[in-house]
Design a protein around this motif. Structure first.
Motif, PDB file in Angstrom:
ATOM      1  N   LEU A 163       0.811  -1.218   0.000  1.00 26.97           N
ATOM      2  CA  LEU A 163       0.000   0.000   0.000  1.00 26.97           C
ATOM      3  C   LEU A 163       0.848   1.274   0.000  1.00 26.97           C
ATOM      4  N   TYR A 172     -10.276   3.419   0.077  1.00 23.20           N
ATOM      5  CA  TYR A 172     -10.122   3.464   1.530  1.00 23.20           C
ATOM      6  C   TYR A 172     -10.562   4.806   2.123  1.00 23.20           C
ATOM      7  N   LEU A 215      -7.722   1.513   6.344  1.00 23.99           N
ATOM      8  CA  LEU A 215      -6.505   0.738   6.111  1.00 23.99           C
ATOM      9  C   LEU A 215      -6.296  -0.279   7.230  1.00 23.99           C
ATOM     10  N   ALA A 218      -8.650  -3.220   6.885  1.00 20.14           N
ATOM     11  CA  ALA A 218      -8.206  -4.199   5.885  1.00 20.14           C
ATOM     12  C   ALA A 218      -7.071  -5.059   6.423  1.00 20.14           C
ATOM     13  N   PRO A 232      -5.349  -6.355   0.375  1.00 26.72           N
ATOM     14  CA  PRO A 232      -5.494  -4.893   0.497  1.00 26.72           C
ATOM     15  C   PRO A 232      -4.997  -4.127  -0.723  1.00 26.72           C
ATOM     16  N   VAL A 245     -14.066  -4.166   3.676  1.00 28.83           N
ATOM     17  CA  VAL A 245     -13.168  -3.247   4.385  1.00 28.83           C
ATOM     18  C   VAL A 245     -13.973  -2.477   5.417  1.00 28.83           C
TER      19      VAL A 245
END
Length: 286
Positions: A163, A172, A215, A218, A232, A245
């Motif tokens: 990420l 997200y 985040l 996830a 993710p 998520v």
């Protein structure tokens, strides 16, 4: 867009912290709910004997309801005469007037070009979670999330690496009209402490709404084995919200620190941060 301080005013930097448990977030709201901004502005108006005049704060990061801050930064423009009159005793007077769940630690005259929000080059958050079978230490319950599945920190770190960098984090973020979701995620790492608490360190140039908590949601799904470490990053690449998520609860999240460039670079950063961002076009034809 100019950010020059009006003639006769002084820009003052505030370094502060708060326990977000009983606040409806940082920003003042029309419905009259209790907010950090409202409490500080009310206290400032009282201790400076400013009557009906409110001097509005600009903050580095607008935290949501229930989110804490240890290293928050804000600024306020005060009349030079008022600042000169109250500067020496202002910090102590604020300490006596503010509620116990918010503290201002320093008040300093800001350098030229400083803007608490637009001059910042990064914000660093920590999210704390425990998977201890017994739950959360009662003394930490307002700052640590309990996850009732065992967590594999190595798997979560493997997922986090996918990420990092500059991306469109639309998958997200809670979309806001007219706002970009392009961000540069500079750090995302997790470490389990001796007490069993897992601390996720999340640092970026800026964050869009719900980004950190999404985040973490996830990564928890990876950590407890419900999804593989590649998942993710696949969600990120898809660019749309995935119902799997979850936005984790706010109380585990703390704004730890805000970073700024050297004084001579503040104005340039201020202007750069106001520009709407777009990702570079990659690849060739076909």
């Amino acid at each position: 867009m100019s950010d020059e301080v009006e003639p006769g005013y002084v820009r003052v930097r505030l370094d502060l912290s708060y326990d977000g448990t009983d606040f409806s977030g940082w920003a003042k709201q029309a419905r009259g709910q209790r907010t950090v901004q409202g409490e500080i502005e009310d206290a400032l108006r009282t201790v400076t004997r400013s009557g009906e005049t409110t001097y509005e704060l600009t903050v580095a990061g607008r935290t949501d309801a229930g989110v804490h801050a240890r290293g928050q930064v804000a600024h306020v423009d005060l009349p030079a005469e008022l600042w000169a009159e109250h500067q020496e005793k202002l910090l102590k007077r604020l300490a006596g007037r503010l509620p116990k769940d918010v503290r201002v630690w320093s008040l300093t005259e800001a350098p030229e070009g400083f803007n608490a929000r637009f001059s910042a080059i990064w914000r660093r958050y920590a999210y704390r979670v425990t998977d201890h079978h017994g739950g959360v230490d009662p003394l930490l319950r307002g700052h640590v999330l309990w996850h009732d599945w065992p967590l594999d920190v190595d798997a979560m770190n493997a997922a986090a690496r996918g990420l990092l960098g500059e991306h469109d984090f639309a998958a997200y973020c809670k979309k806001r009209e007219g706002a970009t979701t392009i961000r540069t995620l500079q750090e995302l790492s997790l470490q389990r402490g001796a007490d069993g608490i897992i601390t996720a360190t999340v640092r970026a140039d800026a964050f869009c709404h719900n980004m950190v908590r999404s985040l973490i949601g996830a990564l928890l799904f990876v950590g407890d084995g419900h999804r593989p470490p590649e998942w993710p990053a696949k969600v990120l690449a898809a660019g749309v919200r995935d119902s799997a998520v979850h936005v984790v609860r706010p109380h585990g999240l703390t704004l730890e620190e805000v970073g700024y460039p050297a004084d001579e670079l503040l104005m340039a950063r201020n202007k750069e941060a106001r520009n709407r961002r777009s990702l570079p076009v990659r690849g060739g034809c076909c």
